[in-house]
Design an enzyme around this catalytic site. Structure first.
Site, PDB file in Angstrom:
ATOM      1  N   ASP A  66       3.954   2.705  -4.256  1.00  0.00           N
ATOM      2  CA  ASP A  66       2.935   3.388  -5.062  1.00  0.00           C
ATOM      3  C   ASP A  66       2.770   2.575  -6.339  1.00  0.00           C
ATOM      4  O   ASP A  66       3.723   2.443  -7.120  1.00  0.00           O
ATOM      5  CB  ASP A  66       3.433   4.813  -5.361  1.00  0.00           C
ATOM      6  CG  ASP A  66       2.457   5.612  -6.205  1.00  0.00           C
ATOM      7  OD1 ASP A  66       1.598   5.004  -6.880  1.00  0.00           O
ATOM      8  OD2 ASP A  66       2.575   6.849  -6.206  1.00  0.00           O
TER       9      ASP A  66
ATOM     10  N   LYS B  45     -12.311   1.228 -15.125  1.00  0.00           N
ATOM     11  CA  LYS B  45     -12.719  -0.126 -14.736  1.00  0.00           C
ATOM     12  C   LYS B  45     -13.065  -0.990 -15.949  1.00  0.00           C
ATOM     13  O   LYS B  45     -12.831  -2.199 -15.934  1.00  0.00           O
ATOM     14  CB  LYS B  45     -13.896  -0.045 -13.748  1.00  0.00           C
ATOM     15  CG  LYS B  45     -13.520   0.607 -12.416  1.00  0.00           C
ATOM     16  CD  LYS B  45     -12.421  -0.166 -11.696  1.00  0.00           C
ATOM     17  CE  LYS B  45     -12.094   0.400 -10.329  1.00  0.00           C
ATOM     18  NZ  LYS B  45     -11.066  -0.371  -9.603  1.00  0.00           N
TER      19      LYS B  45
ATOM     20  N   ASP C  34       0.862  -1.186   0.000  1.00  0.00           N
ATOM     21  CA  ASP C  34       0.000   0.000   0.000  1.00  0.00           C
ATOM     22  C   ASP C  34       0.896   1.234   0.000  1.00  0.00           C
ATOM     23  O   ASP C  34       2.076   1.167   0.332  1.00  0.00           O
ATOM     24  CB  ASP C  34      -0.940   0.007   1.211  1.00  0.00           C
ATOM     25  CG  ASP C  34      -2.237   0.764   0.939  1.00  0.00           C
ATOM     26  OD1 ASP C  34      -3.299   0.126   0.819  1.00  0.00           O
ATOM     27  OD2 ASP C  34      -2.169   2.009   0.822  1.00  0.00           O
TER      28      ASP C  34
ATOM     29  N   TYR D 149     -13.853   7.059 -13.884  1.00  0.00           N
ATOM     30  CA  TYR D 149     -13.879   5.819 -13.094  1.00  0.00           C
ATOM     31  C   TYR D 149     -14.378   4.657 -13.957  1.00  0.00           C
ATOM     32  O   TYR D 149     -13.760   3.586 -13.998  1.00  0.00           O
ATOM     33  CB  TYR D 149     -14.768   6.005 -11.868  1.00  0.00           C
ATOM     34  CG  TYR D 149     -14.730   4.829 -10.917  1.00  0.00           C
ATOM     35  CD1 TYR D 149     -13.649   4.621 -10.073  1.00  0.00           C
ATOM     36  CD2 TYR D 149     -15.782   3.915 -10.861  1.00  0.00           C
ATOM     37  CE1 TYR D 149     -13.614   3.542  -9.195  1.00  0.00           C
ATOM     38  CE2 TYR D 149     -15.757   2.837  -9.994  1.00  0.00           C
ATOM     39  CZ  TYR D 149     -14.666   2.652  -9.155  1.00  0.00           C
ATOM     40  OH  TYR D 149     -14.638   1.566  -8.295  1.00  0.00           O
TER      41      TYR D 149
HETATM   42  N1  LIG Z   1     -16.018   0.387  -2.176  1.00  0.00           N
HETATM   43  C1  LIG Z   1     -16.760   0.164  -3.266  1.00  0.00           C
HETATM   44  O1  LIG Z   1     -17.995   0.391  -3.289  1.00  0.00           O
HETATM   45  C2  LIG Z   1     -16.121  -0.412  -4.506  1.00  0.00           C
HETATM   46  C3  LIG Z   1     -16.976  -0.889  -5.512  1.00  0.00           C
HETATM   47  C4  LIG Z   1     -16.414  -1.406  -6.680  1.00  0.00           C
HETATM   48  C5  LIG Z   1     -15.040  -1.457  -6.826  1.00  0.00           C
HETATM   49  N2  LIG Z   1     -14.242  -0.985  -5.829  1.00  0.00           N
HETATM   50  C6  LIG Z   1     -12.802  -1.047  -6.051  1.00  0.00           C
HETATM   51  O2  LIG Z   1     -12.200  -1.807  -5.022  1.00  0.00           O
HETATM   52  C7  LIG Z   1     -10.875  -1.333  -4.790  1.00  0.00           C
HETATM   53  C8  LIG Z   1     -10.688  -1.041  -3.305  1.00  0.00           C
HETATM   54  O3  LIG Z   1     -11.611  -0.050  -2.909  1.00  0.00           O
HETATM   55  P1  LIG Z   1     -11.958   0.234  -1.372  1.00  0.00           P
HETATM   56  O4  LIG Z   1     -13.377   0.624  -1.335  1.00  0.00           O
HETATM   57  O5  LIG Z   1     -11.463  -0.885  -0.548  1.00  0.00           O
HETATM   58  O6  LIG Z   1     -11.095   1.568  -1.132  1.00  0.00           O
HETATM   59  P2  LIG Z   1     -10.180   2.006   0.093  1.00  0.00           P
HETATM   60  O7  LIG Z   1      -9.927   3.459  -0.132  1.00  0.00           O
HETATM   61  O8  LIG Z   1     -10.739   1.557   1.392  1.00  0.00           O
HETATM   62  O9  LIG Z   1      -8.806   1.189  -0.162  1.00  0.00           O
HETATM   63  C9  LIG Z   1      -7.972   1.493  -1.246  1.00  0.00           C
HETATM   64  C10 LIG Z   1      -6.526   1.306  -0.818  1.00  0.00           C
HETATM   65  O10 LIG Z   1      -5.705   1.580  -1.963  1.00  0.00           O
HETATM   66  C11 LIG Z   1      -4.574   2.300  -1.497  1.00  0.00           C
HETATM   67  N3  LIG Z   1      -3.959   3.077  -2.566  1.00  0.00           N
HETATM   68  C12 LIG Z   1      -4.435   4.220  -3.145  1.00  0.00           C
HETATM   69  N4  LIG Z   1      -3.558   4.689  -4.035  1.00  0.00           N
HETATM   70  C13 LIG Z   1      -2.505   3.835  -4.042  1.00  0.00           C
HETATM   71  C14 LIG Z   1      -1.291   3.789  -4.771  1.00  0.00           C
HETATM   72  N5  LIG Z   1      -0.964   4.743  -5.670  1.00  0.00           N
HETATM   73  N6  LIG Z   1      -0.445   2.756  -4.533  1.00  0.00           N
HETATM   74  C15 LIG Z   1      -0.753   1.813  -3.606  1.00  0.00           C
HETATM   75  N7  LIG Z   1      -1.895   1.800  -2.894  1.00  0.00           N
HETATM   76  C16 LIG Z   1      -2.763   2.802  -3.111  1.00  0.00           C
HETATM   77  C17 LIG Z   1      -5.118   3.197  -0.388  1.00  0.00           C
HETATM   78  O11 LIG Z   1      -4.080   3.689   0.445  1.00  0.00           O
HETATM   79  C18 LIG Z   1      -6.094   2.267   0.307  1.00  0.00           C
HETATM   80  O12 LIG Z   1      -5.465   1.564   1.348  1.00  0.00           O
HETATM   81  C19 LIG Z   1     -10.692  -0.105  -5.687  1.00  0.00           C
HETATM   82  O13 LIG Z   1     -10.036  -0.509  -6.872  1.00  0.00           O
HETATM   83  C20 LIG Z   1     -12.122   0.310  -5.982  1.00  0.00           C
HETATM   84  O14 LIG Z   1     -12.242   1.009  -7.212  1.00  0.00           O
HETATM   85  C21 LIG Z   1     -14.745  -0.465  -4.665  1.00  0.00           C
END
Ligand SMILES: NC(=O)c1ccc[n+]([C@@H]2O[C@H](COP(=O)([O-])OP(=O)(O)OC[C@H]3O[C@@H](n4cnc5c(N)ncnc54)[C@H](O)[C@@H]3O)[C@@H](O)[C@H]2O)c1
Length: 251
Positions: free
Chosen positions: A61, A155, A38, A151
């Site tokens: 990153d 995706k 992360d 977004y």
């Molecule tokens: N939460 C939802 O409703 C949802 C729905 C569909 C898809 N998603 C996808 O699921 C994935 C996780 O989402 P989430 O809801 O758990 O979000 P979240 O924000 O809780 O977790 C995302 C994590 O990614 C890390 N991150 C961000 N930029 C980064 C980088 N440049 N390098 C390394 N790490 C990085 C953040 O620090 C965080 O820990 C994402 O790809 C999101 O698009 C989420």
């Protein structure tokens, strides 16, 4: 199932929060040695310590190839070749196409699409034959939303990247699949919960509730395990059926 990933090594990007963290818990619960990657060094170290069982946290990153390469190399040196990887690092943004600054478009594509490409490239280079990569796409890989172009495009790109990578890696029996969650309660979506947007979501989810990180982690665990041994190049919805209805109004 406890023990089904015994002796295997799984890496999770975005593993310090939300869906990635829950996937890491599920993989560790099934016996895998887990590496969290992360962007925040402090958060990833804290979450790895909480997971216990020898889980390791590495700061990187995912938009920076040198950092991704170094992180995967360090993970493999510590815990051996990868058997599973989950690419969950990602974020969201809003803005109609006429309002969206080009730099914001680039930021989202860079993190949500190029970040997955760089991660799966280096994971595959260090993965045992027969391993499994799972990418976090979204309901929005297929379902468009107003003000959601960057977004949704990122995706949709993850879905096609997943299919092409599955073809490239098939000869090594490395499987690549994507999951497509609907609205899941995580730090990313906390601002939507309890608002009109969540209510509009609920009106368009046949199963009548938003999702939990556990709903997604159960599917990811299935795709990471041998139970899905003949599945690759697929996108699987985990959205309470939301893909059968219309996307909510975000504004
Ligand atoms: N939460 C939802 O409703 C949802 C729905 C569909 C898809 N998603 C996808 O699921 C994935 C996780 O989402 P989430 O809801 O758990 O979000 P979240 O924000 O809780 O977790 C995302 C994590 O990614 C890390 N991150 C961000 N930029 C980064 C980088 N440049 N390098 C390394 N790490 C990085 C953040 O620090 C965080 O820990 C994402 O790809 C999101 O698009 C989420």
């Amino acid at each position: 199932m406890a023990g089904e990933l015994d002796g295997r090594h799984a890496l999770v990007t975005g593993g310090a929060s939300g869906i990635g963290l829950e996937c890491a818990r599920a993989l560790a619960g099934a016996g895998a040695a887990v590496t969290l990657v992360d962007v925040s060094a402090e958060a990833v170290a804290a979450r790895a310590a909480e997971l216990g069982g020898g889980a390791r946290g590495i700061a990187a990153d995912v938009t920076d190839e040198a950092q991704v390469e170094a992180a995967v190399r360090a993970a493999v040196e510590a815990s051996g070749p990868l058997h599973a990887a989950v690419n969950s690092a990602g974020t969201g943004t809003f803005g109609k196409v006429t309002d969206l600054p080009a730099d914001e478009w680039r930021r989202i594509i860079d993190l949500n699409l190029t970040g997955v490409f760089l991660s799966l490239k280096h994971e595959a280079l260090h993965m045992a034959d027969g391993g499994s990569i799972v990418n976090l796409a979204s309901l929005n890989a297929r379902q468009p939303g107003i003000g959601f172009a960057a977004y949704c495009a990122s995706k949709a790109g993850v879905e096609m990247l997943t299919k092409c990578a599955a073809m490239d890696l098939g000869p090594r029996r490395v499987r690549v699949n994507a999951v497509a969650p609907g609205l899941i309660d995580t730090p990313l979506t906390a601002g939507l919960m309890g608002t009109e947007v969540e209510r509009d979501y609920l009106d368009n989810i046949p199963l009548g509730r938003t999702g939990t990180t556990g709903d997604v982690a159960a599917l990811v665990l299935f795709l990471a395990s041998d139970a899905s041994a003949w599945m690759t190049g697929d996108l699987l919805f985990v959205d309470g059926g939301a893909h059968t209805m219309r996307y909510p109004r975000m504004a």
